[in-house]
Design a protein around this motif. Structure first.
Motif: not given
Lengths: 111, 111
Positions: B3, B6-7, B10, B81, B84-91, B105
């Motif tokens: 996390e 990722v922060i 971003f 990559r 994007i994976r972190f954001l959409m994980e377990d969508c 996405p």
DNA sequence: TCCATATTTCAATAATCCTTGAATTATTGA
DNA sequence: TCAATAATTCAAGGATTATTGAAATATGGA
């Protein structure tokens, strides 16, 4: 989606509470969650979740709708798509000769 | 990618100069560009581009290598990559029943 | 070695952003 | 209408971050 919107969106995601909220909502799916439920799940005050949800909404990353006394927030999937598109636009100058696996974002699907 | 990373990533993208730099480097491809050339293209001072390139490098979004007197920066495609994976994980909770086009996405390729 | 080029580091100012609790608004049910 | 629930707004503070120019470091060529 223009540069200013993209900067606002990334700014939204650059904060612990908001990043957790967005992931929670991405995982919750289109049904979304009430503001209070989000606050409880994340562990912050009502006033604080409201501040961060407003930020996310201004950025287009979440959508809000009223349902009785609650306000239900859900992920703004199309803004997420646009964000990725903006970043990767014209990747490698669009030259097929330099296209390599390392240049491309992943294909992610929801299952 | 955790996390905190990722922060930071971003946060890097939530700033005009850095966002422009990263797009420039994504478009430039794996060959990359010298710090001075980036500064000139974006229109900022050497000291300022250095500050922002360091920020991007700490975030893993760009990679640096020395070439003679210049330092060449290129996009960190794998970090993009992972982001994007972190954001959409377990969508959508991974539930195929709620999978809809709006949850996913885009598939973006480099040409 | 000496100079010019390329980039980074440093310190200070200015601007922005997050957090907190209290007050306010909106909705529902008695 | 009155009380209770759900969420937002507001103001003050403390913290983080961007910008600038000058000084410092590293490299390559004469």
């Amino acid at each position: 989606m223009d540069e200013r919107q993209v900067i606002t969106a990334f700014g939204s995601l650059a904060q612990e509470t908001r990043l957790r909220v967005l992931r929670l909502l991405v995982q919750a799916g289109p049904e979304g969650m009430a503001a209070g439920a989000i606050a409880e799940e994340i562990g912050v005050s009502p006033s604080n979740i409201s501040f961060h949800l407003s930020h996310l909404e201004r950025a287009g990353l979440v959508e809000a709708r009223r349902e009785a006394r609650s306000i239900i927030y859900s992920a703004g999937y199309s803004a997420l798509r646009d964000l990725i598109r903006f970043l990767m636009e014209d990747c490698c100058a669009g030259d097929p000769r330099v296209v390599a696996p390392e240049c491309c974002p992943p294909t992610i699907v929801c299952s």
